[in-house]
Design a protein around this motif. Sequence first.
Motif, mmCIF file in Angstrom:
data_model
loop_
_atom_site.group_PDB
_atom_site.id
_atom_site.type_symbol
_atom_site.label_atom_id
_atom_site.label_comp_id
_atom_site.label_asym_id
_atom_site.label_seq_id
_atom_site.Cartn_x
_atom_site.Cartn_y
_atom_site.Cartn_z
ATOM 1 N N PRO A 415 -12.833 -26.755 -48.152
ATOM 2 C CA PRO A 415 -11.390 -26.578 -47.933
ATOM 3 C C PRO A 415 -10.749 -27.923 -47.600
ATOM 4 N N VAL A 416 -9.454 -28.023 -47.824
ATOM 5 C CA VAL A 416 -8.776 -29.315 -47.685
ATOM 6 C C VAL A 416 -8.975 -29.900 -46.291
ATOM 7 N N PHE A 417 -8.867 -29.077 -45.244
ATOM 8 C CA PHE A 417 -8.937 -29.598 -43.874
ATOM 9 C C PHE A 417 -10.319 -30.172 -43.548
ATOM 10 N N ALA A 418 -11.357 -29.773 -44.297
ATOM 11 C CA ALA A 418 -12.720 -30.210 -44.002
ATOM 12 C C ALA A 418 -13.156 -31.395 -44.853
ATOM 13 N N ARG A 419 -12.329 -31.858 -45.766
ATOM 14 C CA ARG A 419 -12.759 -32.931 -46.655
ATOM 15 C C ARG A 419 -12.774 -34.271 -45.926
ATOM 16 N N PRO A 420 -13.880 -35.001 -46.010
ATOM 17 C CA PRO A 420 -13.956 -36.300 -45.326
ATOM 18 C C PRO A 420 -12.927 -37.283 -45.872
ATOM 19 N N ASP A 421 -12.519 -38.194 -44.994
ATOM 20 C CA ASP A 421 -11.581 -39.237 -45.403
ATOM 21 C C ASP A 421 -12.302 -40.470 -45.936
ATOM 22 N N ARG A 422 -13.586 -40.585 -45.593
ATOM 23 C CA ARG A 422 -14.335 -41.768 -45.985
ATOM 24 C C ARG A 422 -15.804 -41.403 -46.150
ATOM 25 N N ILE A 442 -25.594 -44.656 -35.568
ATOM 26 C CA ILE A 442 -24.795 -44.426 -36.782
ATOM 27 C C ILE A 442 -23.305 -44.523 -36.464
ATOM 28 N N THR A 443 -22.899 -43.932 -35.348
ATOM 29 C CA THR A 443 -21.484 -43.980 -34.966
ATOM 30 C C THR A 443 -21.038 -45.410 -34.705
ATOM 31 N N LYS A 444 -21.851 -46.184 -33.974
ATOM 32 C CA LYS A 444 -21.498 -47.570 -33.696
ATOM 33 C C LYS A 444 -21.389 -48.397 -34.982
ATOM 34 N N ASP A 445 -22.278 -48.137 -35.921
ATOM 35 C CA ASP A 445 -22.309 -48.935 -37.158
ATOM 36 C C ASP A 445 -21.185 -48.593 -38.123
ATOM 37 N N TYR A 446 -20.710 -47.326 -38.090
ATOM 38 C CA TYR A 446 -19.794 -46.884 -39.142
ATOM 39 C C TYR A 446 -18.426 -46.427 -38.641
ATOM 40 N N ARG A 447 -18.227 -46.331 -37.344
ATOM 41 C CA ARG A 447 -16.951 -45.786 -36.855
ATOM 42 C C ARG A 447 -15.769 -46.648 -37.257
ATOM 43 N N HIS A 448 -15.959 -47.932 -37.336
ATOM 44 C CA HIS A 448 -14.828 -48.837 -37.633
ATOM 45 C C HIS A 448 -14.837 -49.288 -39.090
ATOM 46 N N GLY A 449 -15.562 -48.558 -39.931
ATOM 47 C CA GLY A 449 -15.516 -48.875 -41.347
ATOM 48 C C GLY A 449 -16.692 -49.715 -41.811
#
Length: 449
Positions: A415-422, A442-449
């Motif tokens: 559904p649209v609301f669940a689609r990842p942005d990145r 993983i969060t530290k490595d990827y949270r800021h892109g």
Amino acid sequence: MNAVEQATRGGRDWTQALAGSGSAIHLGGDSVSVQALLARGRAGWQAHAAVRFPALRGIGDFDMLALLLAAIVDRRPALLCAADATPPAACDGAIGAALEARAADAADERAPASGESERGPSGLAVQSSGTLGTPKTIWHDPRDVLATAALVMQRLGLGADDRVLITVPLHHMYGLGAALIPALLAGAQVHLLPKANLLSFNGALRAATPTWVYSTPHLLRTLVQRKRDPLSPSCSLVLAGDGIPEPLRAQAQQVFARVFDLYGSSELGVIAISGANQPQALDPLDGVRAFPAEAGAGQARLVVRHPHAATHIAHAGAAVALSQAWDTGDIAIFRDQGRFAIQGRADLSLNRAGKLLVLADLERAIMAWPGVELAVAIALDEDTAAGKAIAVVIQPSSPALSLDTLKQHAASTLPVFARPDRYALAAELPRLGSGKPDRNTITKDYRHG
């Protein structure tokens, strides 16, 4: 009447049932009886008598296993942790790995003098996996560990004729309280695979011809990708872990006659076990009560009252008594007759376009896409019209997987609301010793892109 029958009828202490177990434990081509291990463990503890609360670092050989069993039967305080873990300050020594005590000399390993303050509660302590933060130290009364293990043995119907293959670490409550101790109480033959990989897993399945296998989604995935033929009709699988996608579960049911989902925590031990091939119906163990944090809610945070829960817990501070009603931090869907299904972590969910999105649900959906081996969803430090932006880091199983393909799958299945942005692709995602993804890293490595 044997010790197991006496404990079953008495409903109290299973210590003598463990000490009198008829099991043999098979490891590295050798096998040793429980009685021989207890004798070896008691002799081993005499050599470490000066250490009052040691860390047992990595239960990967008979010497360490002997110390563990003797600690449980004789109720000797000890902490179980991974071989490469840093023991907490409460420990005054470490056994295993390099077999070195933390203290520089024997004076630092002495037992506390009369009147000297205690460093922590007594009992068998474990460390949480640290999936979402710094590991916690959790103390259990060994009699409660045994009592919960007995409930698992009875629920699964383990017996002396069984051959149990354990591919998970014994320093976690899953490997210890859900697998090893229930099998020993049943008098089963126990085959340990402390450093399991595909090659050793396949070899153990052939050599041990197990009737029960304990595994994790990570190890199971490597097996079913290459093995599709059914094992013996009498071979059942017990599975515990986060984010088990439906395709993986379907593949497991092609290989194993029965698949049981097990749910538990470091604080409570085993909480519930599903019926065979019924993952959405976790049934609490006898005496365990599972209920929603908001009375009458069909979906809410899961709260559990467990008669054999841990006694104390410490997290960056002094040990405190565990509350009688424990908020697991998981979101569950509640079903009839006290059963429930786990959706994911409450702190790994967010509101998107007015709807609750549980990131574990999103991960399971994405891991059902072709070419995806592992997916970890994280909330980003940026907002969108729907709410917090979401990134999904993916370990592909196919080199052909591309970002465009992922977006196409999302458009057609989510559904649209669940689609990842990145999206981000990673050849290998970092994991904890338990096999779970290391979400902190993983969060530290990827949270800021």
